[in-house]
Design an enzyme around this catalytic site. Structure first.
Site, PDB file in Angstrom:
ATOM      1  N   LYS A  66      47.882  82.748  68.762  1.00  0.00           N
ATOM      2  CA  LYS A  66      48.757  82.315  69.857  1.00  0.00           C
ATOM      3  C   LYS A  66      48.799  80.800  70.042  1.00  0.00           C
ATOM      4  O   LYS A  66      49.800  80.265  70.547  1.00  0.00           O
ATOM      5  CB  LYS A  66      48.330  82.987  71.150  1.00  0.00           C
ATOM      6  CG  LYS A  66      48.623  84.478  71.219  1.00  0.00           C
ATOM      7  CD  LYS A  66      50.108  84.747  71.342  1.00  0.00           C
ATOM      8  CE  LYS A  66      50.389  86.210  71.627  1.00  0.00           C
ATOM      9  NZ  LYS A  66      51.833  86.483  71.782  1.00  0.00           N
ATOM     10  N   SER A 316      45.145  89.335  63.527  1.00  0.00           N
ATOM     11  CA  SER A 316      45.795  88.371  64.418  1.00  0.00           C
ATOM     12  C   SER A 316      44.911  87.842  65.531  1.00  0.00           C
ATOM     13  O   SER A 316      45.214  86.792  66.109  1.00  0.00           O
ATOM     14  CB  SER A 316      47.058  88.994  65.025  1.00  0.00           C
ATOM     15  OG  SER A 316      46.724  90.181  65.735  1.00  0.00           O
TER      16      SER A 316
END
Length: 416
Positions: A66, A316
Site C-alpha cells: 500500500k 501482498s
C-alpha cells in the site's frame, strides 16, 4: 468491506493508466519503497510442476504494497492540496501506507479506522505520524466518516484503490517482477478493490503480453466475477472472509476498466484454502503473511495443475493481528488434517482413562483437550463418554490413530 460512496473516487474512471505512468511512479518511489525479495518455493514448485516464486511484498515498509500507491498519490498533490492535509479510511494496510507516505512528504494526515481495529495496527498508524480517529463498526462506516471529514475540512481524500495514481504506484510491483523473474509465465495476485492487480496488469501486459495474470478473491467477498459478467461494477449484498485485505464489496471504477481488459482470469478460494496457505507460508517459507497476502498461494494449492510456470505469487502483505494469526493457524491445521476430534465410551472405573491415553501415546498422537460426560441419559450407569481433541501429523496419521483405537477395542466416533 469498502464500497465507494458518492465522491469516493477523486479521479474519473476514463483516465487510463499507462506503462509510462508506472515508470514515472517507479522514479517517484526511488529511495522510498523497497525492491522486495523474490523467494523460491520448493513445495509449491513440486505441486505445480514448474518453478514458483514468492514476491515478498509482506516485507515492504509498513508491511504491505500500500505504501507504493499512497506515496505516488500524495506526491502528486499540488502545494495547496498538501497544505490542506490528507485523510484516509482503512482497517490497517492502507492506513499505515498513507500515514508513512504523508509523513515522508511533510503532509499532515488523518486516518479513520474502525472502532474494533486491531490495536497493533492502530499503534503502528500513529507511530507513522497520522492522527487516528476511531469511527464506525465496519469499514463502510469509517469510509463515510473520512469523506465527511474531507468535505468539512478540505483535506484530500486518499482512496485505497480507485485512483490512477494509486494504480500506477501499485504497478511498480509488475516492473519489479519482470526484472527479477524475466522468464515468468503466470502472475497470481490477490484482489480486493483491484488497484494492485490493475497496476501490475498495465505494466506487465505492455511489456510481456504473453504473461498470464490471474486474480484471486475470497469466496465470501468475490465482487469481480459478477461485475465482469455484468460489464460494470456491482455491489455485493454482504461480504464475509478472514482476509480483511481483500474484503471489498465493490470493484473500483478505475481498476475495473483495466482488469476487464487486461486480466486473464479472476478465481475464488475457500476459507480453508486461505488458512492452509497461511500455514504453508509460515511453515515452509518461514514468512509471516496475512490471509489476503496468502490468497495467491491458496489458489495454487487449490488448482496447482491450472497454471503454467514459472509462476510468481504476490504475497501482498504481512500485517496480521497475533490473535487472528492464532485462530487462522488453528483453522489451517484443521483444514490440513492436523487435528483429530473423536468421542468414545469407557467403563467408569479407575485407570480407564489412563489406559486410553497410553494407547494414544503409542499411536504418537498429542492430546490437546479431554472432556468427560457422565450425565447423558444415553449412557449406562457405569459408562462415561470421553471427547478428545488431538494433534496429529496429517490425514493418514488421523486414520491410523482411529484404527489403532478400534483395534484396542474402543468404539470410536469421529467428529472431524
Amino acid at each position: 468491506m469498502v464500497s465507494p460512496a458518492p465522491g469516493a473516487s477523486a479521479a474519473p474512471a476514463s483516465r487510463s493508466v499507462t506503462v509510462d505512468d508506472v515508470r514515472a511512479a517507479q522514479k517517484t518511489l526511488t529511495g522510498v519503497a523497497r525492491t522486495t525479495s523474490m523467494e523460491g518455493s520448493r513445495h509449491l514448485s513440486s505441486l505445480v510442476g514448474s518453478p514458483v516464486h514468492l514476491k515478498c511484498e509482506n516485507l515492504q515498509r509498513t508491511g504491505s504494497f500500500k505504501l507504493r500507491g499512497a506515496y505516488v498519490r500524495i506526491a502528486g498533490l499540488t502545494p495547496d492540496e498538501r497544505a490542506r492535509g490528507v485523510v484516509a479510511a482503512s482497517a490497517g494496510n492502507h492506513a499505515q501506507g498513507v500515514a508513512l507516505a504523508a509523513s515522508l512528504l511533510g503532509v499532515d494526515s488523518t486516518v479513520f479506522m474502525p472502532e474494533g481495529a486491531p490495536l497493533p495496527k492502530v499503534a503502528a498508524t500513529r507511530d507513522y505520524g497520522a492522527e487516528v480517529r476511531l469511527r464506525g463498526q465496519v469499514v463502510d462506516e469509517t469510509l463515510r466518516a473520512a469523506q465527511e471529514y474531507a468535505e468539512e475540512t478540505g483535506a484530500v481524500f486518499i482512496h485505497p484503490f480507485d485512483h490512477p495514481d494509486v494504480v500506477a504506484g501499485q504497478g511498480t510491483l509488475g516492473l519489479e517482477i519482470l526484472e527479477q523473474c524475466p522468464e515468468v509465465r503466470t502472475i497470481v495476485v490477490g484482489v480486493g478493490g483491484g488497484g494492485l492487480i490493475a497496476g501490475i496488469a498495465v505494466a506487465v501486459k505492455e511489456l510481456r503480453p504473453d504473461v498470464r495474470i490471474i486474480g484471486v478473491q475470497a469466496e465470501g467477498a468475490a465482487a469481480y466475477p459478477p461485475s465482469l459478467a455484468a460489464g460494470r461494477p456491482v455491489v455485493l449484498d454482504s461480504v464475509s472472509t478472514m482476509a480483511d485485505g481483500i474484503k471489498v464489496g465493490r470493484p473500483g471504477d478505475v481498476p475495473f476498466e483495466i482488469v476487464g481488459g487486461l486480466v486473464d482470469e479472476v478465481r475464488t478460494v475457500s476459507e480453508d484454502a486461505l488458512s492452509s496457505a497461511l500455514l504453508l507460508c509460515l511453515e515452509r517459507a518461514k514468512l509471516v503473511v496475512e490471509p489476503a497476502g496468502a490468497s495467491p498461494v491458496a489458489a495454487l494449492l487449490s488448482r496447482p495443475e491450472s497454471v503454467e510456470g514459472p509462476v510468481v505469487a504476490v504475497l501482498s502483505g504481512g500485517n496480521v493481528d497475533p490473535l487472528v494469526m492464532q485462530r487462522t493457524l488453528r483453522h489451517g491445521m484443521a483444514a490440513a488434517g492436523r487435528y483429530l476430534s473423536l468421542r468414545l465410551r469407557l467403563t467408569d472405573r479407575p485407570g480407564a482413562l489412563a489406559a486410553l491415553l497410553r494407547e494414544l501415546s503409542v499411536a504418537d498422537a498429542n492430546v490437546l483437550d479431554v472432556g468427560h460426560v457422565r450425565t447423558d441419559p444415553r449412557l449406562g450407569l457405569d459408562e462415561v463418554e470421553v471427547e478428545l481433541h488431538l494433534e496429529t501429523k496429517g490425514p493418514e496419521h488421523c486414520e491410523d490413530v482411529a484404527a489403532k483405537l478400534r483395534t484396542a477395542g474402543y468404539t470410536v466416533v469421529l467428529t472431524r
